[in-house]
Design an enzyme around this catalytic site. Structure first.
Site, PDB file in Angstrom:
ATOM      1  N   ARG A 146      19.962  17.787  -1.238  1.00 38.77           N
ATOM      2  CA  ARG A 146      19.885  16.326  -1.116  1.00 38.77           C
ATOM      3  C   ARG A 146      20.800  15.695  -2.158  1.00 38.77           C
ATOM      4  O   ARG A 146      20.600  15.868  -3.359  1.00 38.77           O
ATOM      5  CB  ARG A 146      18.439  15.856  -1.301  1.00 38.77           C
ATOM      6  CG  ARG A 146      17.452  16.466  -0.298  1.00 38.77           C
ATOM      7  CD  ARG A 146      17.594  15.833   1.076  1.00 38.77           C
ATOM      8  NE  ARG A 146      17.334  14.407   1.056  1.00 38.77           N
ATOM      9  CZ  ARG A 146      16.130  13.855   1.180  1.00 38.77           C
ATOM     10  NH1 ARG A 146      15.078  14.613   1.342  1.00 38.77           N
ATOM     11  NH2 ARG A 146      15.989  12.555   1.155  1.00 38.77           N
ATOM     12  N   HIS A 157      -3.939 -15.634   7.967  1.00 37.42           N
ATOM     13  CA  HIS A 157      -3.278 -14.369   8.307  1.00 37.42           C
ATOM     14  C   HIS A 157      -4.248 -13.276   8.762  1.00 37.42           C
ATOM     15  O   HIS A 157      -3.909 -12.104   8.733  1.00 37.42           O
ATOM     16  CB  HIS A 157      -2.438 -13.888   7.124  1.00 37.42           C
ATOM     17  CG  HIS A 157      -1.351 -14.852   6.751  1.00 37.42           C
ATOM     18  ND1 HIS A 157      -0.309 -15.172   7.603  1.00 37.42           N
ATOM     19  CD2 HIS A 157      -1.152 -15.589   5.641  1.00 37.42           C
ATOM     20  CE1 HIS A 157       0.477 -16.051   7.023  1.00 37.42           C
ATOM     21  NE2 HIS A 157      -0.008 -16.331   5.833  1.00 37.42           N
ATOM     22  N   ARG A 175       2.703 -10.897   5.668  1.00 36.14           N
ATOM     23  CA  ARG A 175       4.122 -10.684   6.002  1.00 36.14           C
ATOM     24  C   ARG A 175       4.327 -10.056   7.369  1.00 36.14           C
ATOM     25  O   ARG A 175       5.452  -9.999   7.865  1.00 36.14           O
ATOM     26  CB  ARG A 175       4.770  -9.843   4.901  1.00 36.14           C
ATOM     27  CG  ARG A 175       4.768 -10.584   3.578  1.00 36.14           C
ATOM     28  CD  ARG A 175       5.330  -9.746   2.450  1.00 36.14           C
ATOM     29  NE  ARG A 175       6.773  -9.625   2.538  1.00 36.14           N
ATOM     30  CZ  ARG A 175       7.511  -8.967   1.645  1.00 36.14           C
ATOM     31  NH1 ARG A 175       6.935  -8.350   0.634  1.00 36.14           N
ATOM     32  NH2 ARG A 175       8.805  -8.897   1.770  1.00 36.14           N
ATOM     33  N   PRO A 207       0.806  -1.207   0.000  1.00 35.83           N
ATOM     34  CA  PRO A 207       0.000   0.000   0.000  1.00 35.83           C
ATOM     35  C   PRO A 207       0.832   1.246   0.000  1.00 35.83           C
ATOM     36  O   PRO A 207       1.657   1.472   0.881  1.00 35.83           O
ATOM     37  CB  PRO A 207      -0.771  -0.107   1.308  1.00 35.83           C
ATOM     38  CG  PRO A 207       0.008  -1.073   2.150  1.00 35.83           C
ATOM     39  CD  PRO A 207       1.135  -1.601   1.364  1.00 35.83           C
ATOM     40  N   GLU A 208       0.580   2.051  -0.992  1.00 37.08           N
ATOM     41  CA  GLU A 208       1.082   3.418  -0.994  1.00 37.08           C
ATOM     42  C   GLU A 208      -0.135   4.302  -0.716  1.00 37.08           C
ATOM     43  O   GLU A 208      -1.209   3.799  -0.379  1.00 37.08           O
ATOM     44  CB  GLU A 208       1.761   3.722  -2.331  1.00 37.08           C
ATOM     45  CG  GLU A 208       2.859   2.709  -2.669  1.00 37.08           C
ATOM     46  CD  GLU A 208       3.589   2.982  -3.973  1.00 37.08           C
ATOM     47  OE1 GLU A 208       3.766   4.162  -4.320  1.00 37.08           O
ATOM     48  OE2 GLU A 208       3.971   2.018  -4.652  1.00 37.08           O
TER      49      GLU A 208
END
Length: 279
Positions: A158, A96, A115, A2-3
């Site tokens: 950066r 899960h 996971r 998920p973004e």
DNA sequence: ACGCCCACCTGGAGGC
DNA sequence: TGCCTCCAGGTGGGCG
């Protein structure tokens, strides 16, 4: 998985079944997520009514009526799915399904995370912004005030690649591997370009591309590669619109380009791009 | 302080 | 069929 678009899709899917409803019971079937579930988790949540659900970065913020916020991160493989009482009876819990919220009207929300990179924690609502997980987060890309000059400012000095800078949630939040690749393609910027050189008109193009790709994906219910599903079980469809992500070897979609999409590895993650269209 | 690498964990895909 | 390797929407701790 998920973004930002997938998390936002989950938020919107949960809203109609959770807001103004009481969580009557919470089952913890596995506590060892990325961060272990909170102490006394069930008793702190049971009996609480959900006031609203917000999103910050890739976190869901479920506001409870006692001033606590339930913070949820889906990690790589997390899902939140809705089941009504009848279908819940027909569909036993799966391997899960780590946490089950039972809602007063008989619906369930299941948190499933193969996971276990996801997490859930509780915090006083007014302290969430100061929490360790939140205090260094950058701006929201869909905030209208976050524009080209603002992005350029955050890239100043950066020395890393623009791709790595976009994945760094201190630069801005919500971007992951898919949307970093897709936005850089739309903006015509090489993922290898040094981040501090993305200034001026290039930064304008990049923020516009980021906003566009995120909004279009939200419209499509996110991208379903393996794990992502909307809470009602519907898949996302934005993966059908990928220009470069996971398309190594395919012809670049730019009309008249003809070059092949390339894959490279940057800070351990696959990057997909066109060496001709992206400079 | 910054940037990079790795580990965390499970499952699916592809090669042999 | 099975076994092995590689890869996956994220993140944060430790290292140089």
């Amino acid at each position: 998985m998920p973004e930002l678009p997938e998390v936002e899709t989950v938020r919107r899917g949960l809203l109609p079944r959770l807001v103004d409803r009481k969580i009557v019971r919470l089952q913890q079937r596995r506590r060892d997520l990325r961060v272990p579930l909170p102490q006394r988790f069930a008793s702190r949540v049971e009996g609480r009514t959900v006031l609203g659900i917000d999103r910050r970065a890739k976190y869901l913020l479920i506001r409870l009526d006692d001033g606590q916020t339930l913070i949820v991160h889906l990690g790589m493989s997390g899902r939140m799915t809705l089941h009504d009482a009848r279908s819940a009876a027909q569909h036993p819990l799966e391997r899960h399904d780590h946490v089950v919220f039972e809602i007063e009207d008989g619906w369930q929300v299941r948190f499933n995370d193969a996971r276990r990179f996801g997490l859930m924690l509780l915090a006083r609502s007014e302290t969430v912004a100061d929490h360790k997980l939140f205090k260094d987060l950058g701006p929201e890309p869909l905030d209208p005030a976050f524009d080209g000059p603002a992005l350029a400012g955050r890239l100043e000095g950066r020395r890393t690649s623009i791709k790595a800078a976009l994945l760094d949630q201190r630069t801005l939040v919500g971007i992951g591997n898919i949307y970093a690749c897709e936005a850089l393609f739309l903006a015509g910027i090489s993922p290898r370009r040094s981040a501090h050189t993305v200034q001026g008109e290039r930064a304008d193009r990049l923020i516009a591309a980021l906003k566009q790709v995120l909004l279009r994906s939200i419209d499509d219910g996110g991208s379903t590669l393996r794990d992502h599903v909307q809470p009602g079980g519907e898949l996302g469809y934005f993966q059908t619109r990928f220009n470069v992500y996971d398309r190594a070897g395919a012809v670049c979609p730019t009309r008249g380009c003809g070059h092949a999409v390339k894959r490279l590895v940057q800070s351990g993650r696959s990057t997909f791009y066109c060496t001709r269209c992206q400079r």
